[in-house]
Design an enzyme around this catalytic site. Structure first.
Site, PDB file in Angstrom:
ATOM      1  N   HIS A   1      39.420  30.856  46.056  1.00  0.00           N
ATOM      2  CA  HIS A   1      37.990  30.668  46.330  1.00  0.00           C
ATOM      3  C   HIS A   1      37.525  29.348  45.746  1.00  0.00           C
ATOM      4  O   HIS A   1      38.283  28.666  45.042  1.00  0.00           O
ATOM      5  CB  HIS A   1      37.166  31.845  45.815  1.00  0.00           C
ATOM      6  CG  HIS A   1      37.144  32.016  44.333  1.00  0.00           C
ATOM      7  ND1 HIS A   1      38.274  32.204  43.576  1.00  0.00           N
ATOM      8  CD2 HIS A   1      36.105  32.030  43.452  1.00  0.00           C
ATOM      9  CE1 HIS A   1      37.935  32.344  42.304  1.00  0.00           C
ATOM     10  NE2 HIS A   1      36.627  32.235  42.193  1.00  0.00           N
TER      11      HIS A   1
ATOM     12  N   ASP B   1      36.461  26.530  38.558  1.00  0.00           N
ATOM     13  CA  ASP B   1      37.615  26.770  37.680  1.00  0.00           C
ATOM     14  C   ASP B   1      38.887  27.054  38.469  1.00  0.00           C
ATOM     15  O   ASP B   1      39.961  27.208  37.884  1.00  0.00           O
ATOM     16  CB  ASP B   1      37.333  27.888  36.656  1.00  0.00           C
ATOM     17  CG  ASP B   1      36.960  29.215  37.280  1.00  0.00           C
ATOM     18  OD1 ASP B   1      36.282  29.222  38.326  1.00  0.00           O
ATOM     19  OD2 ASP B   1      37.345  30.265  36.720  1.00  0.00           O
ATOM     20  N   HIS B   2      38.778  27.071  39.802  1.00  0.00           N
ATOM     21  CA  HIS B   2      39.965  27.277  40.640  1.00  0.00           C
ATOM     22  C   HIS B   2      40.319  26.044  41.478  1.00  0.00           C
ATOM     23  O   HIS B   2      41.393  25.988  42.054  1.00  0.00           O
ATOM     24  CB  HIS B   2      39.766  28.495  41.547  1.00  0.00           C
ATOM     25  CG  HIS B   2      39.634  29.771  40.771  1.00  0.00           C
ATOM     26  ND1 HIS B   2      40.639  30.715  40.712  1.00  0.00           N
ATOM     27  CD2 HIS B   2      38.643  30.233  39.969  1.00  0.00           C
ATOM     28  CE1 HIS B   2      40.258  31.711  39.918  1.00  0.00           C
ATOM     29  NE2 HIS B   2      39.047  31.442  39.455  1.00  0.00           N
TER      30      HIS B   2
ATOM     31  N   HIS C   1      34.245  39.255  45.379  1.00  0.00           N
ATOM     32  CA  HIS C   1      33.758  38.385  44.315  1.00  0.00           C
ATOM     33  C   HIS C   1      32.314  37.976  44.635  1.00  0.00           C
ATOM     34  O   HIS C   1      31.738  38.470  45.595  1.00  0.00           O
ATOM     35  CB  HIS C   1      34.693  37.172  44.225  1.00  0.00           C
ATOM     36  CG  HIS C   1      34.540  36.349  43.000  1.00  0.00           C
ATOM     37  ND1 HIS C   1      34.284  36.882  41.764  1.00  0.00           N
ATOM     38  CD2 HIS C   1      34.605  34.985  42.806  1.00  0.00           C
ATOM     39  CE1 HIS C   1      34.201  35.903  40.875  1.00  0.00           C
ATOM     40  NE2 HIS C   1      34.391  34.745  41.486  1.00  0.00           N
TER      41      HIS C   1
ATOM     42  N   HIS D   1      43.577  35.340  34.206  1.00  0.00           N
ATOM     43  CA  HIS D   1      42.133  35.102  34.279  1.00  0.00           C
ATOM     44  C   HIS D   1      41.425  35.895  33.168  1.00  0.00           C
ATOM     45  O   HIS D   1      40.495  36.665  33.398  1.00  0.00           O
ATOM     46  CB  HIS D   1      41.597  35.487  35.672  1.00  0.00           C
ATOM     47  CG  HIS D   1      40.301  34.805  36.023  1.00  0.00           C
ATOM     48  ND1 HIS D   1      39.076  35.364  35.719  1.00  0.00           N
ATOM     49  CD2 HIS D   1      40.045  33.627  36.634  1.00  0.00           C
ATOM     50  CE1 HIS D   1      38.121  34.546  36.163  1.00  0.00           C
ATOM     51  NE2 HIS D   1      38.679  33.487  36.710  1.00  0.00           N
TER      52      HIS D   1
HETATM   53 ZN   LIG Z   1      35.264  32.864  40.553  1.00  0.00          ZN
END
Ligand SMILES: [Zn+2]
Length: 309
Positions: A63, A67-68, A145, A274
């Site tokens: 996504h 942070d990804h 999410h 995570h």
């Molecule tokens: Zn996220």
């Protein structure tokens, strides 16, 4: 094949854990490395490993939260600096928007890549089987999410049985075209009348591995579907036991919920990542212990940890 975790923390870089990224090393299988998510600092983490950036041929993004993906443009630009090395094309899979994010970042920063990127963008309507090669299949489902997020299921196709050449030579089969016939399952008769039954010389096909990589999500049945009979399930564990409500409110899961998913899916092994920065060493052991009451084969993974599948 092996997994290596480049970043196992949630939200922002912390001393103990960098933000999300992991690689699936398929060097023996197809001489490639596949990356899943690329948080900020991922390329520095790679420096601590033996991973060669040019071997990373596919990147799967779960996504578009920072942070990804904040490490992606930097990684792609640095990958181009290996001027003496062969410049190999790269595929990026992810939610709609990943292409414009990458291309805009590269354009505005004046970054020119000497290799091609092929983008494969998905929304909720285009999920299911998203990729197939002669050796692997990849499926994706929508998770739950706060923004559109994808979970991935990597399926290695079953491996054909191998021919036992030594045994064939031992019973007097001359090396040559007969080997090919036997490999194709054909029985043959030798000059002296001996019948060679192909099945006696071909090992049973080997079941391919299943690896499930879940992005950020609340507990959802989509994760169970993706993790059905998986050899390894990698599931987020942003929160710990008792934090179910807060996890839900933030679109995340607890260790207990991840363990329930692994249990319900019949997965063989659960790796938790995570993890919120407030969980330090001892808390992580507790996290494992608690989760093990639901699903025994569980571990909270650390940055740079390697796991053989
Ligand atoms: Zn996220």
């Amino acid at each position: 094949m092996e997994l290596q975790f480049l970043g196992t923390g949630a939200g922002q870089p912390a001393k103990q854990r960098n933000v999300s990224s992991l690689v699936l090393k398929l060097l023996d299988e197809i001489n490639e490395v596949w990356m899943f998510d690329c948080g900020e600092g991922t390329q520095r983490q790679i420096l601590e490993t033996t991973i060669k950036p040019r071997k990373i041929k596919k990147i799967f993004i779960t996504h578009l939260h920072g942070d990804h993906i904040f490490g992606l443009p930097g990684f792609l630009a640095s990958r181009a600096f290996q001027a003496s090395e062969e410049q190999t094309d790269l595929d990026i899979y992810g939610p709609v928007g990943i292409k414009s994010y990458v291309l805009t970042s590269l354009k505005i920063s004046g970054s020119r890549l000497p290799y091609k990127i092929h983008f494969h963008e998905f929304d909720e309507k285009s999920l299911g089987k998203i990729m197939e090669t002669d050796k692997f299949l990849v499926y994706a489902e929508r998770l739950a999410h706060t923004i559109f997020c994808m979970g991935y299921r990597v399926v290695q196709k079953d491996l054909e049985g191998t021919l036992d050449a030594e045994a064939l030579k031992a019973v007097g089969v001359p090396f040559g075209p007969l080997f090919g016939k036997i490999k194709n399952g054909q029985n043959i008769t030798l000059e002296d009348g001996t019948i060679i039954y192909a099945k006696d010389f071909i090992s049973a096909p080997k079941k391919g591995k299943i690896i499930t990589i879940i992005g950020d999500t609340r507990k959802t049945s989509a994760s169970v579907k993706l993790a059905q009979d998986a050899d390894v399930l990698i599931h987020e564990s942003t929160y710990g036991k008792g934090d179910e409500r807060i996890a839900r409110n933030h679109g995340h899961s607890t260790n207990m919920q991840a363990a329930q998913i692994a249990h319900d899916a019949g997965a063989k092994r659960l790796l938790l990542n995570h993890v919120s920065a407030r969980f330090l060493g001892r808390d992580c052991r507790q996290m494992e212990k608690d989760a093990a009451t639901i699903f025994e084969n569980v571990k909270v993974v650390r940055d740079l940890e390697e796991v053989i599948i």
